[in-house]
Design a protein around this motif. Structure first.
Motif, PDB file in Angstrom:
ATOM      1  N   GLU A 232     -15.508   3.376 -11.197  1.00 18.43           N
ATOM      2  CA  GLU A 232     -16.742   3.666 -10.463  1.00 18.43           C
ATOM      3  C   GLU A 232     -16.473   3.794  -8.969  1.00 18.43           C
ATOM      4  N   MET A 233     -15.576   2.983  -8.454  1.00 19.14           N
ATOM      5  CA  MET A 233     -15.196   3.126  -7.044  1.00 19.14           C
ATOM      6  C   MET A 233     -14.568   4.494  -6.784  1.00 19.14           C
ATOM      7  N   GLU A 234     -13.725   4.928  -7.707  1.00 15.72           N
ATOM      8  CA  GLU A 234     -13.084   6.238  -7.560  1.00 15.72           C
ATOM      9  C   GLU A 234     -14.132   7.350  -7.466  1.00 15.72           C
ATOM     10  N   ARG A 235     -15.200   7.229  -8.277  1.00 19.00           N
ATOM     11  CA  ARG A 235     -16.247   8.247  -8.296  1.00 19.00           C
ATOM     12  C   ARG A 235     -17.205   8.135  -7.115  1.00 19.00           C
ATOM     13  N   SER A 236     -17.600   6.899  -6.808  1.00 13.61           N
ATOM     14  CA  SER A 236     -18.760   6.715  -5.937  1.00 13.61           C
ATOM     15  C   SER A 236     -18.475   6.036  -4.604  1.00 13.61           C
ATOM     16  N   ALA A 237     -17.381   5.303  -4.488  1.00 11.91           N
ATOM     17  CA  ALA A 237     -17.087   4.555  -3.262  1.00 11.91           C
ATOM     18  C   ALA A 237     -15.584   4.565  -2.998  1.00 11.91           C
ATOM     19  N   PRO A 238     -15.017   5.744  -2.664  1.00  9.94           N
ATOM     20  CA  PRO A 238     -13.573   5.832  -2.469  1.00  9.94           C
ATOM     21  C   PRO A 238     -13.037   4.926  -1.371  1.00  9.94           C
ATOM     22  N   ASP A 239     -13.894   4.572  -0.399  1.00 13.11           N
ATOM     23  CA  ASP A 239     -13.436   3.649   0.643  1.00 13.11           C
ATOM     24  C   ASP A 239     -13.151   2.264   0.066  1.00 13.11           C
ATOM     25  N   LEU A 240     -13.973   1.815  -0.892  1.00 15.34           N
ATOM     26  CA  LEU A 240     -13.707   0.523  -1.535  1.00 15.34           C
ATOM     27  C   LEU A 240     -12.457   0.597  -2.404  1.00 15.34           C
ATOM     28  N   LYS A 241     -12.269   1.723  -3.073  1.00 13.11           N
ATOM     29  CA  LYS A 241     -11.052   1.895  -3.875  1.00 13.11           C
ATOM     30  C   LYS A 241      -9.823   1.857  -2.970  1.00 13.11           C
ATOM     31  N   ALA A 242      -9.920   2.447  -1.783  1.00 13.35           N
ATOM     32  CA  ALA A 242      -8.806   2.412  -0.827  1.00 13.35           C
ATOM     33  C   ALA A 242      -8.542   0.976  -0.364  1.00 13.35           C
ATOM     34  N   THR A 243      -9.610   0.212  -0.181  1.00 10.66           N
ATOM     35  CA  THR A 243      -9.447  -1.204   0.182  1.00 10.66           C
ATOM     36  C   THR A 243      -8.731  -1.964  -0.922  1.00 10.66           C
ATOM     37  N   PHE A 244      -9.156  -1.728  -2.165  1.00 12.48           N
ATOM     38  CA  PHE A 244      -8.490  -2.378  -3.296  1.00 12.48           C
ATOM     39  C   PHE A 244      -7.008  -2.026  -3.315  1.00 12.48           C
ATOM     40  N   ASP A 245      -6.690  -0.753  -3.176  1.00 11.05           N
ATOM     41  CA  ASP A 245      -5.295  -0.313  -3.235  1.00 11.05           C
ATOM     42  C   ASP A 245      -4.464  -0.921  -2.111  1.00 11.05           C
ATOM     43  N   SER A 246      -5.049  -1.015  -0.921  1.00 15.14           N
ATOM     44  CA  SER A 246      -4.305  -1.573   0.209  1.00 15.14           C
ATOM     45  C   SER A 246      -4.033  -3.061   0.026  1.00 15.14           C
ATOM     46  N   LEU A 247      -5.000  -3.791  -0.528  1.00 10.16           N
ATOM     47  CA  LEU A 247      -4.790  -5.214  -0.791  1.00 10.16           C
ATOM     48  C   LEU A 247      -3.814  -5.412  -1.950  1.00 10.16           C
ATOM     49  N   ALA A 248      -3.964  -4.596  -2.985  1.00  7.73           N
ATOM     50  CA  ALA A 248      -3.072  -4.723  -4.149  1.00  7.73           C
ATOM     51  C   ALA A 248      -1.620  -4.436  -3.805  1.00  7.73           C
ATOM     52  N   ALA A 249      -1.388  -3.665  -2.750  1.00  8.93           N
ATOM     53  CA  ALA A 249      -0.015  -3.337  -2.343  1.00  8.93           C
ATOM     54  C   ALA A 249       0.696  -4.491  -1.648  1.00  8.93           C
ATOM     55  N   ILE A 250      -0.052  -5.527  -1.271  1.00 12.06           N
ATOM     56  CA  ILE A 250       0.538  -6.709  -0.612  1.00 12.06           C
ATOM     57  C   ILE A 250       0.908  -7.713  -1.690  1.00 12.06           C
ATOM     58  N   SER A 251       2.141  -8.156  -1.680  1.00 11.91           N
ATOM     59  CA  SER A 251       2.665  -8.917  -2.820  1.00 11.91           C
ATOM     60  C   SER A 251       2.023 -10.283  -2.996  1.00 11.91           C
ATOM     61  N   VAL A 252       1.653 -10.957  -1.918  1.00 17.37           N
ATOM     62  CA  VAL A 252       1.122 -12.325  -2.022  1.00 17.37           C
ATOM     63  C   VAL A 252      -0.276 -12.376  -1.414  1.00 17.37           C
ATOM     64  N   PRO A 253      -1.323 -12.629  -2.229  1.00 16.23           N
ATOM     65  CA  PRO A 253      -2.697 -12.623  -1.710  1.00 16.23           C
ATOM     66  C   PRO A 253      -2.965 -13.654  -0.624  1.00 16.23           C
ATOM     67  N   SER A 254      -2.273 -14.772  -0.624  1.00 17.98           N
ATOM     68  CA  SER A 254      -2.547 -15.816   0.366  1.00 17.98           C
ATOM     69  C   SER A 254      -1.669 -15.702   1.607  1.00 17.98           C
ATOM     70  N   SER A 255      -0.890 -14.644   1.726  1.00 14.19           N
ATOM     71  CA  SER A 255       0.052 -14.500   2.834  1.00 14.19           C
ATOM     72  C   SER A 255      -0.675 -14.121   4.125  1.00 14.19           C
ATOM     73  N   ASP A 256       0.026 -14.294   5.248  1.00 13.43           N
ATOM     74  CA  ASP A 256      -0.534 -13.884   6.535  1.00 13.43           C
ATOM     75  C   ASP A 256      -0.829 -12.388   6.549  1.00 13.43           C
ATOM     76  N   GLU A 257       0.049 -11.606   5.941  1.00 13.66           N
ATOM     77  CA  GLU A 257      -0.151 -10.164   5.891  1.00 13.66           C
ATOM     78  C   GLU A 257      -1.452  -9.826   5.161  1.00 13.66           C
ATOM     79  N   TYR A 258      -1.681 -10.498   4.043  1.00 16.76           N
ATOM     80  CA  TYR A 258      -2.893 -10.254   3.262  1.00 16.76           C
ATOM     81  C   TYR A 258      -4.124 -10.669   4.061  1.00 16.76           C
ATOM     82  N   ASN A 259      -4.072 -11.844   4.674  1.00 11.36           N
ATOM     83  CA  ASN A 259      -5.219 -12.336   5.433  1.00 11.36           C
ATOM     84  C   ASN A 259      -5.557 -11.427   6.606  1.00 11.36           C
TER      85      ASN A 259
END
Length: 374
Positions: A232-259
């Motif tokens: 649904e993000m791909e269809r209707s909210a590509p900016d949110l999908k881009a946010t998901f992809d950018s966060l998913a590309a960071i290996s550790v969710p709790s890291s300084d880079e992720y934060n």
């Protein structure tokens, strides 16, 4: 006025649903525990917001949300802001550390949901249904709550879309958004297509909505798998999908880079960023009572009262000729309330509130002003 609505349970237990629906659906639950609850000042403060408070009984709002989440499945996550994470872990000590998804700072419900989807996608299947619920809403009927969410999960799996849960309105509320339903998907389980969303209306508009019978209150509940949300993000909210992809590309969710990446995001509300843009949605008419504790008037409606309509909590309260009044004392000093009707009196170490019930929602104006002075 009460924000509680009672509805006869939908016919889930009669197993009159399609073969797809007969299978019992367990799901992942995400409890959204953000916000400061300014309209319940001085009980609720930025340091101790309302979802951490014991407002109805001896369990806090987030603990009650945890109780409801147990009815949906064994896997529960809680999204909370860093400044509240220690208190959250104390109150939900049965959950493991990895269940707490800690935002380094608030960036709105859209981003906190994307954050949750990213973390869940790393360890769970992408077709498991995920229920998003709120920590600061009051529900008594946990079984009805579970029935409605299990219907929503089944519908989402079958329809491959995000499925909402709406509340049948019982009066012309102007403080809620509305979901317009159109077209029945399953009459036995009260499932409909979503036609449109309406922002908080004026009274006359709200009255027309209620009289039409085509609208539900939007309580912010929805269910969908990771794949359903991403599609649904791909269809209707590509900016949110881009946010998901950018966060998913960071290996550790709790890291300084992720934060740092998360803190760089703009504040976004999920309804505006995704739900209202979605091309296809379903909605389940709730089979449980529901109340949004958005003011002391709502809170007074939710608690048990005496024969005069009064609620007293705390020591040293001395009432004379008092009716329809909410009094809470969080300190040792005595409070005298005399000749009051339709009034809120709250005393805590953080401040004193005295207000008419019907304007108690304006407490948030004072709380925000006080916060700006700090």
């Amino acid at each position: 006025m009460s924000f509680t609505v009672y509805i006869s349970p939908v016919a889930i237990n009669t197993i009159t649903l399609t073969s797809t629906y007969v299978k019992i659906v367990a799901m992942i639950t995400v409890i959204i525990a953000g916000g400061s609850g300014t309209r319940l000042w001085p009980l609720s403060t930025p340091e101790y917001p309302k979802h951490l408070l014991k407002l109805i009984d001896e369990r806090s709002m987030v603990q009650q949300a945890r109780d409801r989440a147990k009815k949906l499945g064994d896997t529960v996550y809680v999204v909370t802001e860093a400044s509240h994470s220690d208190r959250m872990k104390e109150q939900l000590s049965d959950l493991p550390d990895e269940a707490f998804l800690i935002e380094p700072g608030r960036r709105g419900t859209a981003n906190c949901i994307v954050f949750a989807l990213d973390v869940i996608a790393r360890t769970h299947g992408k077709d498991e249904p995920i229920a998003f619920i709120h920590a600061d809403q009051h529900v008594r009927d946990e079984e009805g709550f579970a029935r409605s969410f299990k219907v929503a999960a089944r519908v989402s799996q079958e329809q491959k879309n995000i499925t909402l849960i709406g509340i049948e309105p019982t009066f012309a509320a102007t403080s809620f958004g509305y979901i317009e339903r159109d077209g029945v998907i399953d009459p036995d389980s009260a499932v409909y297509n979503v036609e449109s969303f309406k922002e908080k209306p004026d009274y006359e508009t709200a009255r027309k909505y209620v009289e039409s019978g085509n609208y539900l209150w939007n309580c912010g509940y929805f269910v969908g798998s990771i794949n359903v949300f991403l599609n649904e993000m791909e269809r209707s909210a590509p900016d949110l999908k881009a946010t998901f992809d950018s966060l998913a590309a960071i290996s550790v969710p709790s890291s300084d880079e992720y934060n740092q990446a998360y803190l760089a995001l703009d504040n976004q509300v999920i309804d505006i960023a995704l739900i209202e843009k979605a091309q296809k949605l379903a909605v389940v008419s709730a089979s449980f009572d529901w109340m949004d504790l958005g003011s002391f008037r709502d809170l007074h409606d939710a608690v048990s009262r005496d024969e005069q309509g009064n609620y007293f909590k705390g020591e040293g309260i001395n009432p004379i000729d008092v009716e329809n009044t909410y009094v809470r004392n969080e300190e040792a000093k005595p409070i005298a309330v005399i000749g009051l009707d339709n009034v809120i009196v709250v005393n805590t170490p953080d401040g004193i509130l005295v207000a008419r019930k019907d304007v108690s929602h304006r407490t948030g104006e004072v709380a925000k002003k006080l916060q700006s002075l700090k």
